[in-house]
Design a protein around this motif. Structure first.
Motif, PDB file in Angstrom:
ATOM      1  N   VAL A 181       0.844  -1.189   0.000  1.00 15.80           N
ATOM      2  CA  VAL A 181       0.000   0.000   0.000  1.00 15.80           C
ATOM      3  C   VAL A 181       0.881   1.241   0.000  1.00 15.80           C
ATOM      4  CG1 VAL A 181      -1.810   1.264   1.180  1.00 15.80           C
ATOM      5  CG2 VAL A 181      -1.818  -1.237   1.213  1.00 15.80           C
ATOM      6  N   GLU A 182       0.802   1.981  -1.117  1.00 12.66           N
ATOM      7  CA  GLU A 182       1.602   3.202  -1.255  1.00 12.66           C
ATOM      8  C   GLU A 182       0.841   4.411  -0.711  1.00 12.66           C
ATOM      9  OE1 GLU A 182       2.284   0.636  -5.042  1.00 12.66           O
ATOM     10  OE2 GLU A 182       0.562   1.336  -3.873  1.00 12.66           O
ATOM     11  N   SER A 183       1.576   5.360  -0.168  1.00 12.55           N
ATOM     12  CA  SER A 183       0.966   6.597   0.315  1.00 12.55           C
ATOM     13  C   SER A 183       2.012   7.699   0.331  1.00 12.55           C
ATOM     14  CB  SER A 183       0.378   6.400   1.722  1.00 12.55           C
ATOM     15  OG  SER A 183       1.412   6.089   2.641  1.00 12.55           O
ATOM     16  N   GLY A 184       1.557   8.925   0.556  1.00 11.11           N
ATOM     17  CA  GLY A 184       2.480  10.044   0.702  1.00 11.11           C
ATOM     18  C   GLY A 184       2.557  10.984  -0.483  1.00 11.11           C
ATOM     19  N   GLY A 185       1.877  10.646  -1.560  1.00  6.53           N
ATOM     20  CA  GLY A 185       1.909  11.525  -2.723  1.00  6.53           C
ATOM     21  C   GLY A 185       1.130  12.805  -2.491  1.00  6.53           C
ATOM     22  N   GLY A 186       1.216  13.695  -3.473  1.00  2.34           N
ATOM     23  CA  GLY A 186       0.488  14.947  -3.364  1.00  2.34           C
ATOM     24  C   GLY A 186       0.986  15.962  -4.363  1.00  2.34           C
ATOM     25  N   LEU A 187       0.554  17.189  -4.170  1.00  5.67           N
ATOM     26  CA  LEU A 187       0.957  18.308  -5.026  1.00  5.67           C
ATOM     27  C   LEU A 187       2.070  19.078  -4.328  1.00  5.67           C
ATOM     28  CD1 LEU A 187       0.518  20.258  -7.428  1.00  5.67           C
ATOM     29  CD2 LEU A 187      -1.245  21.384  -6.037  1.00  5.67           C
ATOM     30  N   VAL A 188       3.141  19.310  -5.049  1.00  7.66           N
ATOM     31  CA  VAL A 188       4.284  20.010  -4.477  1.00  7.66           C
ATOM     32  C   VAL A 188       4.872  20.934  -5.534  1.00  7.66           C
ATOM     33  CG1 VAL A 188       5.899  18.160  -5.078  1.00  7.66           C
ATOM     34  CG2 VAL A 188       6.434  19.692  -3.178  1.00  7.66           C
ATOM     35  N   GLN A 189       5.432  22.023  -5.100  1.00 10.57           N
ATOM     36  CA  GLN A 189       6.062  22.962  -6.032  1.00 10.57           C
ATOM     37  C   GLN A 189       7.430  22.456  -6.455  1.00 10.57           C
ATOM     38  OE1 GLN A 189       6.149  26.832  -4.162  1.00 10.57           O
ATOM     39  NE2 GLN A 189       4.044  27.270  -4.772  1.00 10.57           N
ATOM     40  N   ASP A 198       8.430  -8.677  -9.558  1.00  7.91           N
ATOM     41  CA  ASP A 198       7.218  -8.026  -9.089  1.00  7.91           C
ATOM     42  C   ASP A 198       6.083  -8.997  -8.797  1.00  7.91           C
ATOM     43  OD1 ASP A 198       7.286  -7.268 -12.397  1.00  7.91           O
ATOM     44  OD2 ASP A 198       5.472  -8.240 -11.637  1.00  7.91           O
ATOM     45  N   LEU A 199       5.220  -8.520  -7.923  1.00  2.00           N
ATOM     46  CA  LEU A 199       3.974  -9.187  -7.566  1.00  2.00           C
ATOM     47  C   LEU A 199       2.834  -8.374  -8.181  1.00  2.00           C
ATOM     48  CD1 LEU A 199       4.967  -9.646  -3.840  1.00  2.00           C
ATOM     49  CD2 LEU A 199       4.844 -11.463  -5.560  1.00  2.00           C
ATOM     50  N   ALA A 200       1.631  -8.597  -7.725  1.00  2.00           N
ATOM     51  CA  ALA A 200       0.507  -7.806  -8.223  1.00  2.00           C
ATOM     52  C   ALA A 200       0.727  -6.332  -7.876  1.00  2.00           C
ATOM     53  CB  ALA A 200      -0.799  -8.308  -7.614  1.00  2.00           C
ATOM     54  N   TRP A 201       0.358  -5.455  -8.811  1.00  2.00           N
ATOM     55  CA  TRP A 201       0.576  -4.029  -8.614  1.00  2.00           C
ATOM     56  C   TRP A 201      -0.539  -3.407  -7.784  1.00  2.00           C
ATOM     57  CZ3 TRP A 201       5.090  -1.851  -9.995  1.00  2.00           C
ATOM     58  CH2 TRP A 201       5.889  -2.568 -10.873  1.00  2.00           C
ATOM     59  N   GLY A 202      -0.157  -2.462  -6.927  1.00  2.00           N
ATOM     60  CA  GLY A 202      -1.137  -1.740  -6.124  1.00  2.00           C
ATOM     61  C   GLY A 202      -1.664  -0.536  -6.867  1.00  2.00           C
ATOM     62  N   GLN A 203      -2.326   0.346  -6.127  1.00  2.00           N
ATOM     63  CA  GLN A 203      -2.939   1.531  -6.722  1.00  2.00           C
ATOM     64  C   GLN A 203      -1.929   2.621  -7.027  1.00  2.00           C
ATOM     65  OE1 GLN A 203      -6.174   1.935  -7.472  1.00  2.00           O
ATOM     66  NE2 GLN A 203      -7.011   0.068  -6.572  1.00  2.00           N
ATOM     67  N   GLY A 204      -0.836   2.614  -6.304  1.00  2.00           N
ATOM     68  CA  GLY A 204       0.145   3.675  -6.472  1.00  2.00           C
ATOM     69  C   GLY A 204      -0.278   4.938  -5.734  1.00  2.00           C
ATOM     70  N   THR A 205       0.612   5.920  -5.766  1.00  2.00           N
ATOM     71  CA  THR A 205       0.311   7.215  -5.154  1.00  2.00           C
ATOM     72  C   THR A 205       0.729   8.309  -6.125  1.00  2.00           C
ATOM     73  OG1 THR A 205       0.593   8.575  -3.159  1.00  2.00           O
ATOM     74  CG2 THR A 205       2.520   7.305  -3.877  1.00  2.00           C
ATOM     75  N   GLN A 206      -0.151   9.274  -6.340  1.00  2.00           N
ATOM     76  CA  GLN A 206       0.067  10.291  -7.351  1.00  2.00           C
ATOM     77  C   GLN A 206       0.963  11.404  -6.817  1.00  2.00           C
ATOM     78  OE1 GLN A 206      -1.626  10.885 -10.751  1.00  2.00           O
ATOM     79  NE2 GLN A 206       0.248  12.108 -10.690  1.00  2.00           N
ATOM     80  N   VAL A 207       1.962  11.745  -7.599  1.00  2.00           N
ATOM     81  CA  VAL A 207       2.832  12.885  -7.287  1.00  2.00           C
ATOM     82  C   VAL A 207       2.693  13.895  -8.421  1.00  2.00           C
ATOM     83  CG1 VAL A 207       5.221  13.654  -7.026  1.00  2.00           C
ATOM     84  CG2 VAL A 207       4.461  11.524  -5.943  1.00  2.00           C
ATOM     85  N   ILE A 208       2.373  15.118  -8.060  1.00  2.00           N
ATOM     86  CA  ILE A 208       2.268  16.199  -9.044  1.00  2.00           C
ATOM     87  C   ILE A 208       3.212  17.315  -8.623  1.00  2.00           C
ATOM     88  CG2 ILE A 208       0.761  17.905 -10.134  1.00  2.00           C
ATOM     89  CD1 ILE A 208      -1.590  16.014  -9.544  1.00  2.00           C
ATOM     90  N   VAL A 209       4.117  17.648  -9.525  1.00  2.00           N
ATOM     91  CA  VAL A 209       5.070  18.719  -9.256  1.00  2.00           C
ATOM     92  C   VAL A 209       4.719  19.885 -10.172  1.00  2.00           C
ATOM     93  CG1 VAL A 209       7.485  19.376  -9.071  1.00  2.00           C
ATOM     94  CG2 VAL A 209       6.803  16.987  -8.701  1.00  2.00           C
ATOM     95  N   SER A 210       4.210  20.933  -9.585  1.00  2.00           N
ATOM     96  CA  SER A 210       3.739  22.052 -10.393  1.00  2.00           C
ATOM     97  C   SER A 210       3.705  23.316  -9.544  1.00  2.00           C
ATOM     98  CB  SER A 210       2.336  21.753 -10.929  1.00  2.00           C
ATOM     99  OG  SER A 210       1.828  22.869 -11.627  1.00  2.00           O
ATOM    100  N   SER A 211       3.947  24.437 -10.204  1.00  2.00           N
ATOM    101  CA  SER A 211       3.844  25.725  -9.524  1.00  2.00           C
ATOM    102  C   SER A 211       2.446  26.309  -9.714  1.00  2.00           C
ATOM    103  CB  SER A 211       4.908  26.681 -10.047  1.00  2.00           C
ATOM    104  OG  SER A 211       4.826  26.810 -11.452  1.00  2.00           O
TER     105      SER A 211
END
Length: 113
Positions: free
Chosen positions: A5-13, A100-113
């Motif tokens: 289970v991935e977590s921690g992604g988000g929007l960052v500058q 690799d095993l079965a893939w999870g959902q992933g976590t989205q990372v967006i780098v934008s100003s």
């Protein structure tokens, strides 16, 4: 049953930092090689970094010096510390065992100003 289970992604500058986490169950991060991958729209999934069961690490050239892969044996979790983020780092980030095993959902990372 293995679950990652991935977590921690988000929007960052641009220039900012994020730390991704991958909580594992059903396998031990200490007994397996683990990796972070990423996939951006229209592109294939690509390897970002790996950590072996013995703790050796590998980084793709495009993240060397900026990203750090690590793990907590106590928490059975793999981390990806991402510093000096660039817009081209925008992607969905996945963790998995190597091989690799079965893939999870992933976590989205967006780098934008």
């Amino acid at each position: 049953q293995v679950q990652l289970v991935e977590s921690g992604g988000g929007l960052v500058q641009p220039g900012g930092s994020l730390r991704l986490s991958c909580a594992a169950s059903g396998i031990t991060v200490s007994g397996n090689s683990m990796a972070w991958y990423r996939q951006s729209p229209g592109n294939q999934r690509e390897l970002v970094a790996t950590v072996t069961g013995l703790g050796s690490t590998y980084y793709a050239d495009f993240v060397k010096g900026r990203f750090t892969i690590s793990r907590s044996i106590v928490k059975n979790t793999v981390y990806l510390q991402m510093n000096n983020l660039k817009p081209e780092d925008t992607a969905v980030y996945f963790c998995n065992r190597v091989p690799d095993l079965a893939w999870g959902q992933g976590t989205q990372v967006i780098v934008s100003s």
